[in-house]
Design an enzyme around this catalytic site. Sequence first.
Site, PDB file in Angstrom:
ATOM      1  N   CYS A  26       0.871  -1.182   0.000  1.00  0.00           N
ATOM      2  CA  CYS A  26       0.000   0.000   0.000  1.00  0.00           C
ATOM      3  C   CYS A  26       0.905   1.230   0.000  1.00  0.00           C
ATOM      4  O   CYS A  26       1.541   1.550   1.011  1.00  0.00           O
ATOM      5  CB  CYS A  26      -0.896  -0.019   1.230  1.00  0.00           C
ATOM      6  SG  CYS A  26      -2.155   1.270   1.255  1.00  0.00           S
ATOM      7  N   CYS A  64      25.821  25.022 -32.211  1.00  0.00           N
ATOM      8  CA  CYS A  64      26.109  24.687 -30.815  1.00  0.00           C
ATOM      9  C   CYS A  64      25.310  23.463 -30.378  1.00  0.00           C
ATOM     10  O   CYS A  64      24.080  23.438 -30.495  1.00  0.00           O
ATOM     11  CB  CYS A  64      25.772  25.874 -29.921  1.00  0.00           C
ATOM     12  SG  CYS A  64      26.005  25.553 -28.159  1.00  0.00           S
TER      13      CYS A  64
END
Length: 354
Positions: free
Chosen positions: A157, A203
Site C-alpha cells: 500500500c 552549438c
Amino acid sequence: MNIAVIAAVAILAAGIFVVTRHARAQAASIPNYKSENMNDFKKPDPEQLKKTLSPRQFTVTQQCGTEPAFNNAYWDNHKPGIYVDVVSGEPLFSSLDKFDSGTGWPSFTQPVKDAAVIEKSDSGFGMERTEVRSKGADSHLGHVFNDGPGTNGLRYCINSASLNFIPVENMEQAGYGQLLAPFVKAGLIKASTHETAIMAGGCFWGMEEIIRKIPGVIKTTVGYSGGTLANPTYEEVCAGNTGHAEAIEVVFDSSRLSYEALLDYFFRMHDPTTLNRQHNDVGTQYRSAIFYTSDEQKETAARVKARWDTSGKFKRPITTEITRATTFYPAEDYHQKYLVKNPGGYTCHILRDP
C-alpha cells in the site's frame, strides 16, 4: 455501521493514520535515470528537497506522512508503465503488478525485480506493521500487508506522493529500458529497434535540448565528429584546427521514429543555409552536417536534403554536408544535457513549424 465507523475501519485496514492536506500530488521532473549512478547517489539535504518536492511529497517521503485516500495521483491510474522513487528515480513498482485494493491508494502485489525496497518494523499507533522504504533515498513509501491477491499474498500500500510514474512508451528514453521485457511480453509495447544517427547544426547544447525530447529518441550524447584529431577537447575544437564539428549522437527507436522523420526535425531546428555558421556562432565547428552510418542513411539524407532545398522554406540554398561518419568523440561531461543542468543557458535553436 455508520459512515464514520466504516471510514475508520477502512483507514485502519490500510494502515493509514496520518493525513496530509496539500494539493494533489504531482509527478516530479527527474533526470535521465542511470542505474549505475545509484552507487554514488547522495540524498539531498532537507532544504534542497523542499525546493524540488511538493509539500505533500516532502511530508510523505521525509516525515512519514500519508496522503488522503482516493485523493492522490495514482490510486486509479491504469496506464502501463513503472513507478519510481520521486526523490532518486529508482524503479520501485510496475503497473503489471498493480491492482485495485479498494483502499484508495496505489496497491501492488510485489516490487519490480531487484527493486531497492527495504522493509522496517513499525510499531507506531499501537499496532505492529511493516513499513516500506526505498533503499537509495530512504524515502517513506507506505506499508506492506499480508492480505494481497497475488501468489505471495502481499499488498504493498503505497503513497502516490512518493512515486513518479513513467509511461511504458517513455521508459527507454527515460533510462528504464532494461525493465521493458515484461511489457513487450504482455503485448503492451513493441520491442525497440535501435539505430544511431550523428548530425551537426551549430552549438550542440541547443540541439540536444530539442532532440532529446523527440518521441522515439532513446539517448543523446553531444561530442565532436568529422575531424582528424583523436580525442579532441572542447578548447581544441573551438580553435577551429581539428576539422571537427560540434555534433550530437542520437540513439533512437526506428520502430517509433524513422531516420527520415528525425532528419525533418534536424532541418527544422537550425538554419542549414549559413555556411560554417549558426547565428552568432561562426567557424567550421558550427557547420551543418549529416554523418551517415550506412548507405541507407546516406540515400535518405540526400533525399530529405533535396526535399527541404526545394520546399520554399529557405531563401538560400542548403549547405548541409552529407559525409560518412567517422569516430564520434563524446564531449566533456559538463556539456552533456547542458541546458538541463543550466536552465536558461545559451541556445540559438528553436523548432520551427513543419
